[in-house]
Design an enzyme around this catalytic site. Structure first.
Site, PDB file in Angstrom:
ATOM      1  N   HIS A 185       0.900  -1.158   0.000  1.00  0.00           N
ATOM      2  CA  HIS A 185       0.000   0.000   0.000  1.00  0.00           C
ATOM      3  C   HIS A 185       0.933   1.200   0.000  1.00  0.00           C
ATOM      4  O   HIS A 185       1.512   1.545   1.031  1.00  0.00           O
ATOM      5  CB  HIS A 185      -0.849  -0.047   1.271  1.00  0.00           C
ATOM      6  CG  HIS A 185      -1.805   1.095   1.431  1.00  0.00           C
ATOM      7  ND1 HIS A 185      -3.102   1.031   1.021  1.00  0.00           N
ATOM      8  CD2 HIS A 185      -1.657   2.322   1.969  1.00  0.00           C
ATOM      9  CE1 HIS A 185      -3.717   2.170   1.294  1.00  0.00           C
ATOM     10  NE2 HIS A 185      -2.854   2.975   1.874  1.00  0.00           N
ATOM     11  N   HIS A 238      -2.954  -0.006  -6.165  1.00  0.00           N
ATOM     12  CA  HIS A 238      -3.713   1.220  -6.444  1.00  0.00           C
ATOM     13  C   HIS A 238      -2.875   2.491  -6.629  1.00  0.00           C
ATOM     14  O   HIS A 238      -2.947   3.434  -5.856  1.00  0.00           O
ATOM     15  CB  HIS A 238      -4.793   1.476  -5.385  1.00  0.00           C
ATOM     16  CG  HIS A 238      -4.350   1.233  -3.971  1.00  0.00           C
ATOM     17  ND1 HIS A 238      -3.268   1.846  -3.416  1.00  0.00           N
ATOM     18  CD2 HIS A 238      -4.860   0.437  -3.006  1.00  0.00           C
ATOM     19  CE1 HIS A 238      -3.133   1.447  -2.175  1.00  0.00           C
ATOM     20  NE2 HIS A 238      -4.076   0.589  -1.901  1.00  0.00           N
ATOM     21  N   ASP A 311     -10.434  -2.909  -5.317  1.00  0.00           N
ATOM     22  CA  ASP A 311     -10.124  -2.395  -3.987  1.00  0.00           C
ATOM     23  C   ASP A 311     -11.409  -2.278  -3.143  1.00  0.00           C
ATOM     24  O   ASP A 311     -11.560  -1.348  -2.345  1.00  0.00           O
ATOM     25  CB  ASP A 311      -9.406  -1.042  -4.059  1.00  0.00           C
ATOM     26  CG  ASP A 311      -8.454  -0.858  -2.890  1.00  0.00           C
ATOM     27  OD1 ASP A 311      -8.098  -1.860  -2.256  1.00  0.00           O
ATOM     28  OD2 ASP A 311      -8.068   0.297  -2.609  1.00  0.00           O
TER      29      ASP A 311
END
Lengths: 433, 322
Positions: A185, A238, A311
């Site tokens: 992340h 992401h 997500d």
């Protein structure tokens, strides 16, 4: 085992092989037995279920690199049954589940739990990702080898960045022994601390604490250096900023084993969605500027970004009906993953086959899954897709227990008509279950 | 004596259900509120101050964050207009029991107040609450977002001293980053045609601050050059030590308002501060006390009048219904 199924009159589209033709597909024993223009009703063994595709697209089921449910610990937000139904209704037949549950998936027994619950739900295939560090605390390595043997397809601390550089180095190095994938992340926590939306003019006007775009690229660049040092495999989750896309593009050119994804919301929405303190637009990483969004689309088109992931992060009303700073991060996205992504095709930004490649075979390859392709012998995970039909995202149209979609009220073109997993119909638009 | 601008004739200039911010207000609306407030200033200076405009109406002061000054100012404003005023300090009651903001809103709504005056530590919280009540809501400060009555009272103070707002140069100095007072003032002053500068160390400026329509400076003397109005902001104690500025001493050295720094401004520049002041942090005692320059006590006086004007304007449709 399911009975054989024969889909006729389909437009077969397989990004992996480049197959694009009218024809049929026969699945026997849950696997694709035959496909192509030569497939006719004559091939069907006795007892075969016949499906007339009426000219619709038949594509491989989608593979979602990252989705979270609420089990265990937050069952009111999402169960396997509701989450998997949302998945198959959106054309997702395989998904990699996030480990940040309560307790987290940091133990082989928890991997078994996921497998059991997915078997019970009997809809999409759910592949657990396991924690990199015990209790997701970033201090001690989880049992990566045993977790992988139990079935974990990747390792991530989910919503939390692996902040400590030495820990990340060790994780990448240790995981390389099993060729295991570490998923980060990418957000430098000390820089993002207290931030609730993208740093910039909108945050400044609304009086909300910002998360600078630099928080992403700083973490990405650090991790790329560590990857160079260790020779592991890194997946950057992401990606939301122009700078991070550029850093990953350069790293790929240097030959590093790095992959990355982005989400439909980062491809379609910007920080302007937060206007009016809309908590359904509160997501991590935050929705960015228009320039970032454009750079992310460019990265998707040129292949820097390998995949689009939902997500999916279900939040109940009590977590979202709050002042913006207090509301939880996260949006749901399983059911809208395909439809939202397709809007890039209709906007002329990317070709249909190229888009589908980033939703099927590429994420499957990243995770090492036997999925995401139409090929003889492959699992019959299929989606019958009507590219001319439109649908509107409403609370009622969503199967997730949670309704926190940033796309509420949007009309998308491209509707899943029927979804098969291992040759079995798990979703039908006429009878959504 | 009832102020002369009180009469309700024709189409109201200010026809809004709530006052949630300065953003979106037009110059004519702001002028109207200031004109109304001007009338109340005279009333407040008389010995008999009580009107019956809001007789039978209930005003609830709902403060999720303590503020003696603003709460007292609204309380006086409500009482002088004849309303029944109830003060609720929520920080000490419901929130501790886990009640959400929306629960609180719906609970209070069921008590049928006519006006809710709300302060909350989170940006956007007052607008969120306003969506769940039927009565008029006044934002008395939400996080780092807006504090519209403060901007209005500042404008009234300036207009009475300078005779105008348009064309003035206003320097807002201090913790712009966390300041709702700064945001509301920037919006109002720009709407009214003033030129606004912000002066602060970079650590106390919001990102892309120029997008707010101001010029940003980190040198106090340059920031004050030619200023007609100097607005000082309070630096909260938790931000003085180390993380955003190194020390009080250093902050005062570069950004504390002294007579020496003030020489850069226009000779008749007025000095403002929303209070409470930290003497020796953002402002030197002698400057604050300089009766020729400091408008700080005027601001307090204008505060009551402006809040009376706001309460009056918001309840006009209600009163017209009878």
């Amino acid at each position: 085992m399911s009975r054989p199924v024969l889909v006729l009159n389909a437009r077969l589209l397989d990004p992996a092989s480049g197959l694009d033709c009218r024809g049929g597909l026969l699945a026997v024993g849950g696997r694709i037995a035959e496909l192509g223009p030569q497939v006719t009703g004559a091939l069907a063994p006795p007892g075969t279920e016949l499906v007339d595709a009426r000219g619709l697209y038949l594509i491989p089921g989608l593979v979602d690199l990252r989705a979270g449910f609420g089990e265990p610990g937050a069952e009111h937000k999402e169960r396997f049954e509701s989450g998997c139904l949302a998945a198959v209704a959106g054309g997702v037949t395989s998904l990699a589940l996030l480990p940040d549950t309560d307790p987290p998936i940091d133990d082989p027994a928890m991997v078994e739990f996921v497998a059991r619950r997915a078997r019970q739900a009997k809809l999409a295939k759910v592949h657990p990702q396991a924690a990199v560090t015990r209790r997701l605390e970033g201090r001690e390595l989880a049992e990566l080898g045993l977790l992988k043997a139990a079935g974990a397809v990747a390792f991530t601390d989910g919503f939390r960045a692996l902040a400590d550089a030495r820990m990340m180095r060790r994780a990448l190095a240790y995981a390389s022994m099993f060729d295991a994938l570490i998923v980060q992340h990418p957000e430098e926590p000390s820089l993002a601390q207290g931030g609730v939306m993208n740093e910039g003019p909108v945050a400044s006007r609304l009086g909300l604490a910002g998360i600078p775009a630099a928080a992403e690229v700083i973490m990405v660049e650090r991790d790329l250096r560590l990857l160079e040092l260790t020779g592991g495999r890194l997946h950057v989750a992401h990606v939301s900023t122009a700078a991070a896309v550029a850093a990953i593009r350069a790293a790929k050119a240097r030959g590093l084993r790095v992959t990355c994804d982005t989400t439909p919301h980062h491809l379609l929405l910007t920080e302007a969605e937060v206007e009016g303190y809309r908590t359904f637009a509160k997501v991590s990483p935050p929705l960015r500027s228009e320039a970032d969004r454009e750079a992310v689309i460019a990265g998707l088109v040129d292949g820097t970004i390998d995949a689009i992931a939902s997500d999916h992060c279900p939040q109940d009303q009590d977590s979202k009906r709050l002042p913006f700073a207090q509301a939880a991060f996260g949006v749901i996205g399983l059911q809208t993953l395909l439809a939202a992504s397709l809007s890039l095709v209709f906007a002329g930004r990317i070709g249909l086959v190229e888009l589908l490649r980033r939703l099927t075979v590429q994420p499957a390859t990243i995770l090492g899954l036997e999925a995401g392709r139409l090929a003889r012998g492959a699992p019959a995970d299929l989606v019958l897709l009507d590219l001319d039909a439109s649908w509107t995202v409403t609370e009622k149209s969503l199967f997730s227990l949670a309704k926190n979609t940033p796309f509420e009220g949007r009309t998308f073109r491209g509707k899943v008509v029927r979804t098969f997993v291992d040759g079995r119909t798990v979703y039908s638009a006429e009878d959504p279950g | 004596m009832i102020p002369s601008t009180m009469g309700f004739a024709g189409k109201p200039v200010f026809a809004r259900q709530h006052l949630l911010g300065i953003e979106g207000l037009e110059a004519a609306e702001i002028e109207h509120l200031l004109d109304l407030a001007d009338g109340f200033v005279e009333l407040n200076r008389q010995s008999e101050k009580k009107l019956q405009l809001l007789r039978g109406r209930t005003l609830i002061n709902l403060f999720f964050e303590p503020s003696t000054r603003t709460q007292t100012s609204f309380e006086l404003a409500g009482k002088r207009l004849g309303a029944d005023v109830v003060n609720m300090a929520v920080a000490r009651s419901s929130v501790v029991k886990g009640e959400t903001l929306i629960d609180t809103a719906m609970t209070l709504n069921a008590m049928h107040p006519d006006l809710l005056v709300v302060r909350h530590p989170d940006s956007g919280a007052v607008a969120l609450l306003a969506r769940h009540v039927r009565c008029a809501v006044v934002n008395a400060g939400d996080g780092a977002h807006e504090h519209p009555t403060q901007a209005l009272l500042d404008a009234l103070t300036i207009r009475r001293r300078k005779g105008r707002i348009a064309g003035l140069t206003v320097a807002i100095c201090g913790d712009i980053l966390h300041s709702r007072v700064a945001r509301s003032n920037i919006l109002l002053l720009r709407t009214m045609g003033a030129k606004v500068r912000v002066v602060a160390p970079p650590t106390l400026l919001p990102a892309a601050v120029e997008s707010l329509g101001v010029e940003a400076l980190t040198d106090m003397r340059r920031g004050l050059e030619g200023a007609d109005v100097v607005m000082m902001l309070r630096l909260q104690s938790e931000r003085m030590q180390g993380s955003l500025v190194p020390s009080i001493r250093e902050y005062f050295h570069f950004f504390g308002l002294t007579h020496d720094k003030l020489r850069a401004a226009e000779p008749d520049a007025m000095i403002m501060h929303p209070g409470p002041m930290n003497r020796g942090v953002e402002i030197d005692g002698p400057v604050a006390d300089d009766i020729n320059r400091s408008a700080i006590l005027d601001q307090v006086e204008m505060g009551v009048a402006v809040r009376m004007a706001v309460l009056d304007a918001l309840t006009r449709p209600l009163r017209a219904q009878g």
